[in-house]
Design a protein around this motif. Structure first.
Motif, PDB file in Angstrom:
ATOM      1  N   SER A 186       0.814  -1.209   0.000  1.00 49.48           N
ATOM      2  CA  SER A 186       0.000   0.000   0.000  1.00 49.48           C
ATOM      3  C   SER A 186       0.851   1.263   0.000  1.00 49.48           C
ATOM      4  O   SER A 186       0.610   2.190  -0.775  1.00 49.48           O
ATOM      5  CB  SER A 186      -0.922  -0.010   1.219  1.00 49.48           C
ATOM      6  N   SER A 187       1.855   1.301   0.862  1.00 48.26           N
ATOM      7  CA  SER A 187       2.681   2.512   0.937  1.00 48.26           C
ATOM      8  C   SER A 187       3.508   2.699  -0.332  1.00 48.26           C
ATOM      9  O   SER A 187       3.678   3.827  -0.800  1.00 48.26           O
ATOM     10  CB  SER A 187       3.570   2.503   2.178  1.00 48.26           C
ATOM     11  N   LEU A 188       3.991   1.622  -0.922  1.00 47.12           N
ATOM     12  CA  LEU A 188       4.766   1.749  -2.161  1.00 47.12           C
ATOM     13  C   LEU A 188       3.898   2.172  -3.337  1.00 47.12           C
ATOM     14  O   LEU A 188       4.359   2.878  -4.231  1.00 47.12           O
ATOM     15  CB  LEU A 188       5.500   0.453  -2.474  1.00 47.12           C
ATOM     16  N   ALA A 189       2.638   1.776  -3.330  1.00 47.74           N
ATOM     17  CA  ALA A 189       1.721   2.212  -4.389  1.00 47.74           C
ATOM     18  C   ALA A 189       1.512   3.720  -4.331  1.00 47.74           C
ATOM     19  O   ALA A 189       1.209   4.344  -5.344  1.00 47.74           O
ATOM     20  CB  ALA A 189       0.395   1.481  -4.275  1.00 47.74           C
ATOM     21  N   SER A 190       1.702   4.300  -3.151  1.00 51.05           N
ATOM     22  CA  SER A 190       1.555   5.748  -2.968  1.00 51.05           C
ATOM     23  C   SER A 190       2.892   6.475  -3.015  1.00 51.05           C
ATOM     24  O   SER A 190       2.938   7.695  -2.817  1.00 51.05           O
ATOM     25  CB  SER A 190       0.877   6.029  -1.627  1.00 51.05           C
ATOM     26  N   GLU A 191       3.959   5.771  -3.248  1.00 49.35           N
ATOM     27  CA  GLU A 191       5.314   6.339  -3.291  1.00 49.35           C
ATOM     28  C   GLU A 191       5.376   7.490  -4.289  1.00 49.35           C
ATOM     29  O   GLU A 191       4.809   7.389  -5.379  1.00 49.35           O
ATOM     30  CB  GLU A 191       6.310   5.248  -3.687  1.00 49.35           C
ATOM     31  N   THR A 192       6.051   8.573  -3.927  1.00 56.61           N
ATOM     32  CA  THR A 192       6.127   9.729  -4.834  1.00 56.61           C
ATOM     33  C   THR A 192       7.541  10.040  -5.306  1.00 56.61           C
ATOM     34  O   THR A 192       7.722  10.949  -6.106  1.00 56.61           O
ATOM     35  CB  THR A 192       5.540  10.980  -4.153  1.00 56.61           C
ATOM     36  N   VAL A 193       8.527   9.301  -4.853  1.00 58.35           N
ATOM     37  CA  VAL A 193       9.901   9.578  -5.289  1.00 58.35           C
ATOM     38  C   VAL A 193      10.110   9.156  -6.749  1.00 58.35           C
ATOM     39  O   VAL A 193      11.010   9.646  -7.426  1.00 58.35           O
ATOM     40  CB  VAL A 193      10.932   8.924  -4.334  1.00 58.35           C
ATOM     41  N   LEU A 194       9.242   8.277  -7.251  1.00 62.76           N
ATOM     42  CA  LEU A 194       9.250   7.861  -8.658  1.00 62.76           C
ATOM     43  C   LEU A 194       7.985   8.385  -9.318  1.00 62.76           C
ATOM     44  O   LEU A 194       6.942   8.487  -8.665  1.00 62.76           O
ATOM     45  CB  LEU A 194       9.267   6.330  -8.773  1.00 62.76           C
ATOM     46  N   VAL A 241       9.206  -6.108  -2.056  1.00 65.65           N
ATOM     47  CA  VAL A 241       7.848  -6.296  -1.538  1.00 65.65           C
ATOM     48  C   VAL A 241       6.999  -7.130  -2.499  1.00 65.65           C
ATOM     49  O   VAL A 241       6.244  -8.006  -2.060  1.00 65.65           O
ATOM     50  CB  VAL A 241       7.202  -4.931  -1.211  1.00 65.65           C
ATOM     51  N   VAL A 242       7.139  -6.900  -3.795  1.00 68.05           N
ATOM     52  CA  VAL A 242       6.386  -7.720  -4.760  1.00 68.05           C
ATOM     53  C   VAL A 242       6.859  -9.170  -4.668  1.00 68.05           C
ATOM     54  O   VAL A 242       6.041 -10.099  -4.707  1.00 68.05           O
ATOM     55  CB  VAL A 242       6.517  -7.166  -6.194  1.00 68.05           C
ATOM     56  N   HIS A 243       8.152  -9.378  -4.501  1.00 70.55           N
ATOM     57  CA  HIS A 243       8.668 -10.736  -4.336  1.00 70.55           C
ATOM     58  C   HIS A 243       8.087 -11.383  -3.084  1.00 70.55           C
ATOM     59  O   HIS A 243       7.582 -12.512  -3.125  1.00 70.55           O
ATOM     60  CB  HIS A 243      10.204 -10.701  -4.247  1.00 70.55           C
ATOM     61  N   ALA A 244       8.111 -10.671  -1.974  1.00 64.80           N
ATOM     62  CA  ALA A 244       7.578 -11.219  -0.724  1.00 64.80           C
ATOM     63  C   ALA A 244       6.082 -11.505  -0.845  1.00 64.80           C
ATOM     64  O   ALA A 244       5.613 -12.565  -0.424  1.00 64.80           O
ATOM     65  CB  ALA A 244       7.850 -10.264   0.430  1.00 64.80           C
ATOM     66  N   ALA A 245       5.332 -10.564  -1.422  1.00 63.78           N
ATOM     67  CA  ALA A 245       3.890 -10.773  -1.597  1.00 63.78           C
ATOM     68  C   ALA A 245       3.631 -12.003  -2.459  1.00 63.78           C
ATOM     69  O   ALA A 245       2.732 -12.806  -2.156  1.00 63.78           O
ATOM     70  CB  ALA A 245       3.250  -9.535  -2.226  1.00 63.78           C
ATOM     71  N   SER A 246       4.415 -12.166  -3.504  1.00 61.16           N
ATOM     72  CA  SER A 246       4.246 -13.313  -4.401  1.00 61.16           C
ATOM     73  C   SER A 246       4.500 -14.623  -3.666  1.00 61.16           C
ATOM     74  O   SER A 246       3.745 -15.598  -3.826  1.00 61.16           O
ATOM     75  CB  SER A 246       5.191 -13.187  -5.595  1.00 61.16           C
TER      76      SER A 246
END
Length: 177
Positions: free
Chosen positions: A22-30, A161-166
């Motif tokens: 959730s927090s990475l989906a809201s990330e603004t540095v990229l 995080v995507v790896h861990a979620a997977s």
């Protein structure tokens, strides 16, 4: 499936992974292309069906067709390169490193999107696949082109995080099968 639906598949014992998604989906540095390309390339690198589907759906309205295909291509090409170059790095016999790879890698030169965005996605996938040589090879031009350490770190965090979620979703599915 949405990113929220994906988060619902993550068991309570892995709540941190869900919160990090959730927090990475809201990330603004990229910017959105950089961020969602990292998400998509990472999902395809791990290839857990519900995760790929959820991230494909989440990225569909944020990435152009060219960017969607380039993120998938980053996962594909690095799936090959990470194995090959990690093997060369790990082998004691350095003669293999002097031989031409003779592997087609045309997409790296012409990915169909901003070259540095593609490099960023390749960096995330290389981290997932554990190839230090490739991480270094893709991180160097990013830094030369003005990408900051927090931007590169964001790509690494997304990959992690995507790896861990997977892995968690796949193991939860195995328990429920």
């Amino acid at each position: 499936m949405s990113l929220d639906a994906l988060r619902d598949l993550i068991p309570s014992y892995a709540r941190d992974i869900s919160l990090n998604l959730s927090s990475l989906a809201s990330e603004t540095v990229l910017n959105d292309q950089q961020k969602w390309g990292c998400f998509l390339a990472s999902a395809h690198a791990v290839a857990t069906v519900p995760v790929v589907r959820a991230i494909e759906a989440a990225a569909a309205d944020k990435l152009s067709t060219e960017a969607l295909n380039a993120a998938r291509a980053a996962a594909a090409i690095m799936g090959m390169n990470n194995i090959y170059y990690r093997s060369l790095h790990l082998m004691k016999n350095k003669e293999y490193g002097t031989l031409p790879a003779r592997l087609r890698m045309n997409v790296i030169a012409n990915p169909g999107v901003d070259k540095m965005d593609f490099e960023l996605w390749c960096t995330a996938v290389s981290a997932i696949n554990g190839c230090g040589a490739c991480i270094d090879a893709h991180e160097a031009p990013l830094r030369q082109h003005g990408y900051t350490a927090p931007q590169v770190q964001a790509a690494l965090r997304i990959g992690a995080v995507v790896h861990a979620a997977s892995r968690i979703v796949a193991s939860a599915e195995a328990l429920n099968a």
